[in-house]
Design a protein around this motif. Structure first.
Motif, PDB file in Angstrom:
ATOM      1  N   CYS A 131       1.005   3.191 -13.931  1.00 13.63           N
ATOM      2  CA  CYS A 131       1.416   1.779 -13.366  1.00 13.63           C
ATOM      3  C   CYS A 131       0.450   0.782 -14.106  1.00 13.63           C
ATOM      4  O   CYS A 131       1.107  -0.193 -14.492  1.00 13.63           O
ATOM      5  CB  CYS A 131       0.864   1.842 -11.951  1.00 13.63           C
ATOM      6  SG  CYS A 131       2.405   2.459 -11.023  1.00 13.63           S
ATOM      7  N   GLN A 147      -5.190  -4.462  -6.456  1.00 13.29           N
ATOM      8  CA  GLN A 147      -5.193  -2.961  -5.741  1.00 13.29           C
ATOM      9  C   GLN A 147      -3.924  -2.911  -4.950  1.00 13.29           C
ATOM     10  O   GLN A 147      -3.199  -1.894  -4.755  1.00 13.29           O
ATOM     11  CB  GLN A 147      -6.382  -2.656  -5.049  1.00 13.29           C
ATOM     12  CG  GLN A 147      -7.602  -2.421  -6.446  1.00 13.29           C
ATOM     13  CD  GLN A 147      -8.799  -2.487  -5.734  1.00 13.29           C
ATOM     14  OE1 GLN A 147      -9.124  -2.733  -4.489  1.00 13.29           O
ATOM     15  NE2 GLN A 147      -9.784  -2.187  -6.541  1.00 13.29           N
ATOM     16  N   GLU A 148      -3.577  -3.896  -4.334  1.00 14.65           N
ATOM     17  CA  GLU A 148      -2.435  -4.131  -3.395  1.00 14.65           C
ATOM     18  C   GLU A 148      -1.168  -3.873  -3.955  1.00 14.65           C
ATOM     19  O   GLU A 148      -0.204  -3.158  -3.470  1.00 14.65           O
ATOM     20  CB  GLU A 148      -2.543  -5.477  -2.676  1.00 14.65           C
ATOM     21  CG  GLU A 148      -3.637  -5.601  -1.463  1.00 14.65           C
ATOM     22  CD  GLU A 148      -4.707  -5.828  -2.201  1.00 14.65           C
ATOM     23  OE1 GLU A 148      -4.972  -6.437  -3.448  1.00 14.65           O
ATOM     24  OE2 GLU A 148      -6.048  -6.069  -1.276  1.00 14.65           O
ATOM     25  N   LEU A 149      -1.085  -4.458  -5.048  1.00 13.97           N
ATOM     26  CA  LEU A 149       0.107  -4.347  -5.987  1.00 13.97           C
ATOM     27  C   LEU A 149       0.369  -2.798  -6.324  1.00 13.97           C
ATOM     28  O   LEU A 149       1.397  -2.441  -6.338  1.00 13.97           O
ATOM     29  CB  LEU A 149       0.176  -5.283  -7.069  1.00 13.97           C
ATOM     30  CG  LEU A 149       1.568  -5.120  -8.078  1.00 13.97           C
ATOM     31  CD1 LEU A 149       2.575  -5.623  -7.211  1.00 13.97           C
ATOM     32  CD2 LEU A 149       1.603  -6.247  -8.959  1.00 13.97           C
ATOM     33  N   ALA A 165      -0.775  -0.386  -4.905  1.00 16.07           N
ATOM     34  CA  ALA A 165      -0.586   0.524  -3.843  1.00 16.07           C
ATOM     35  C   ALA A 165       0.943   0.357  -3.596  1.00 16.07           C
ATOM     36  O   ALA A 165       1.446   1.429  -3.289  1.00 16.07           O
ATOM     37  CB  ALA A 165      -1.472   0.244  -2.564  1.00 16.07           C
ATOM     38  N   GLU A 166       1.425  -0.699  -3.643  1.00 14.03           N
ATOM     39  CA  GLU A 166       3.073  -0.794  -3.266  1.00 14.03           C
ATOM     40  C   GLU A 166       3.783  -0.245  -4.443  1.00 14.03           C
ATOM     41  O   GLU A 166       4.698   0.521  -4.117  1.00 14.03           O
ATOM     42  CB  GLU A 166       3.291  -2.597  -3.382  1.00 14.03           C
ATOM     43  CG  GLU A 166       2.674  -3.407  -2.422  1.00 14.03           C
ATOM     44  CD  GLU A 166       3.121  -4.757  -2.407  1.00 14.03           C
ATOM     45  OE1 GLU A 166       3.948  -5.167  -3.070  1.00 14.03           O
ATOM     46  OE2 GLU A 166       2.312  -5.512  -1.652  1.00 14.03           O
ATOM     47  N   ASP A 167       3.347  -0.455  -5.610  1.00 14.88           N
ATOM     48  CA  ASP A 167       4.012   0.114  -6.867  1.00 14.88           C
ATOM     49  C   ASP A 167       4.049   1.729  -6.543  1.00 14.88           C
ATOM     50  O   ASP A 167       5.075   2.543  -7.090  1.00 14.88           O
ATOM     51  CB  ASP A 167       3.440  -0.165  -8.163  1.00 14.88           C
ATOM     52  CG  ASP A 167       3.816  -1.401  -8.558  1.00 14.88           C
ATOM     53  OD1 ASP A 167       4.682  -2.179  -7.831  1.00 14.88           O
ATOM     54  OD2 ASP A 167       3.285  -2.043  -9.507  1.00 14.88           O
ATOM     55  N   THR A 168       2.917   2.221  -6.261  1.00 11.78           N
ATOM     56  CA  THR A 168       2.873   3.833  -6.248  1.00 11.78           C
ATOM     57  C   THR A 168       3.146   4.461  -5.030  1.00 11.78           C
ATOM     58  O   THR A 168       3.450   5.589  -4.949  1.00 11.78           O
ATOM     59  CB  THR A 168       1.247   4.120  -6.591  1.00 11.78           C
ATOM     60  OG1 THR A 168       0.343   3.585  -5.843  1.00 11.78           O
ATOM     61  CG2 THR A 168       1.227   3.770  -8.041  1.00 11.78           C
ATOM     62  N   GLY A 169       3.195   3.765  -3.930  1.00 15.71           N
ATOM     63  CA  GLY A 169       3.128   4.399  -2.402  1.00 15.71           C
ATOM     64  C   GLY A 169       1.917   4.954  -2.044  1.00 15.71           C
ATOM     65  O   GLY A 169       1.812   5.654  -0.913  1.00 15.71           O
ATOM     66  N   SER A 227      -2.181   4.783  -0.886  1.00 11.52           N
ATOM     67  CA  SER A 227      -2.855   3.752   0.097  1.00 11.52           C
ATOM     68  C   SER A 227      -3.768   2.914  -0.968  1.00 11.52           C
ATOM     69  O   SER A 227      -4.345   3.384  -2.127  1.00 11.52           O
ATOM     70  CB  SER A 227      -3.826   4.387   0.927  1.00 11.52           C
ATOM     71  OG  SER A 227      -4.839   5.421   0.435  1.00 11.52           O
ATOM     72  N   LYS A 228      -4.495   1.889  -0.565  1.00 11.75           N
ATOM     73  CA  LYS A 228      -5.405   1.213  -1.278  1.00 11.75           C
ATOM     74  C   LYS A 228      -6.548   2.231  -1.751  1.00 11.75           C
ATOM     75  O   LYS A 228      -7.208   1.945  -2.861  1.00 11.75           O
ATOM     76  CB  LYS A 228      -5.613  -0.086  -0.527  1.00 11.75           C
ATOM     77  CG  LYS A 228      -6.667  -1.187  -1.495  1.00 11.75           C
ATOM     78  CD  LYS A 228      -6.742  -2.465  -0.862  1.00 11.75           C
ATOM     79  CE  LYS A 228      -8.050  -3.000  -1.537  1.00 11.75           C
ATOM     80  NZ  LYS A 228      -8.313  -4.165  -0.900  1.00 11.75           N
TER      81      LYS A 228
END
Length: 105
Positions: free
Chosen positions: A33, A48-50, A52-56, A58-59
Motif C-alpha cells: 500500500c 495511518q487511518e488511510l 487502515a482503510e486501504d488494507t482492512g 486496524s490502525k
C-alpha cells in the motif's frame, strides 16, 4: 538488469513472498500500500487511518507493521511539520533492498 518502471516494480513486490523478507502477510500488505502511493522519489505520506482503510487492518496493526518495516529497513519514516499544520509522516520505500532479498530465492 534494466531500470524497472513503477508498474514492474510493484508487480515484483507483489510476487515477492513475505517469508523471504522475514515479514508477515499483514506487513507485506502495508508495504504494498505504501509502494502503491510513492512518487518519483519513492516517497509517500498516507495517514495511518488511510492505510487502515486501504488494507482492512486496524490502525494498531498498521503501526506495528510500519515499525517492523522500519526495523528491517524496508521503509524509512520522517516526521515533517509545516507551519500551522499537524505533522505528517513521510515514508520512503527502500525498493532495491526489498527486491534484492525477494529475488534471492
Amino acid at each position: 538488469m534494466h531500470h524497472l518502471n513503477q508498474y514492474e516494480t510493484h508487480r515484483m513486490l507483489t510476487r515477492t513472498k513475505p517469508h523471504l523478507l522475514g515479514i508477515t502477510g499483514h506487513e507485506k500488505l502495508v508495504l504494498l500500500c505504501l509502494h502503491d502511493r510513492v512518487d518519483a522519489k519513492g516517497e509517500c505520506f498516507p495517514s495511518q487511518e488511510l492505510l487502515a482503510e486501504d488494507t482492512g487492518l486496524s490502525k494498531r496493526s498498521i503501526v506495528r507493521a510500519i515499525k517492523t518495516l522500519v526495523d528491517k529497513e524496508y521503509v524509512s519514516v520522517k516526521r515533517v511539520s509545516r507551519k500551522g499544520m499537524y505533522p505528517v509522516n513521510h515514508y520512503h520505500v527502500n525498493v532495491s533492498k526489498v527486491l534484492a532479498l525477494g529475488l534471492a530465492e
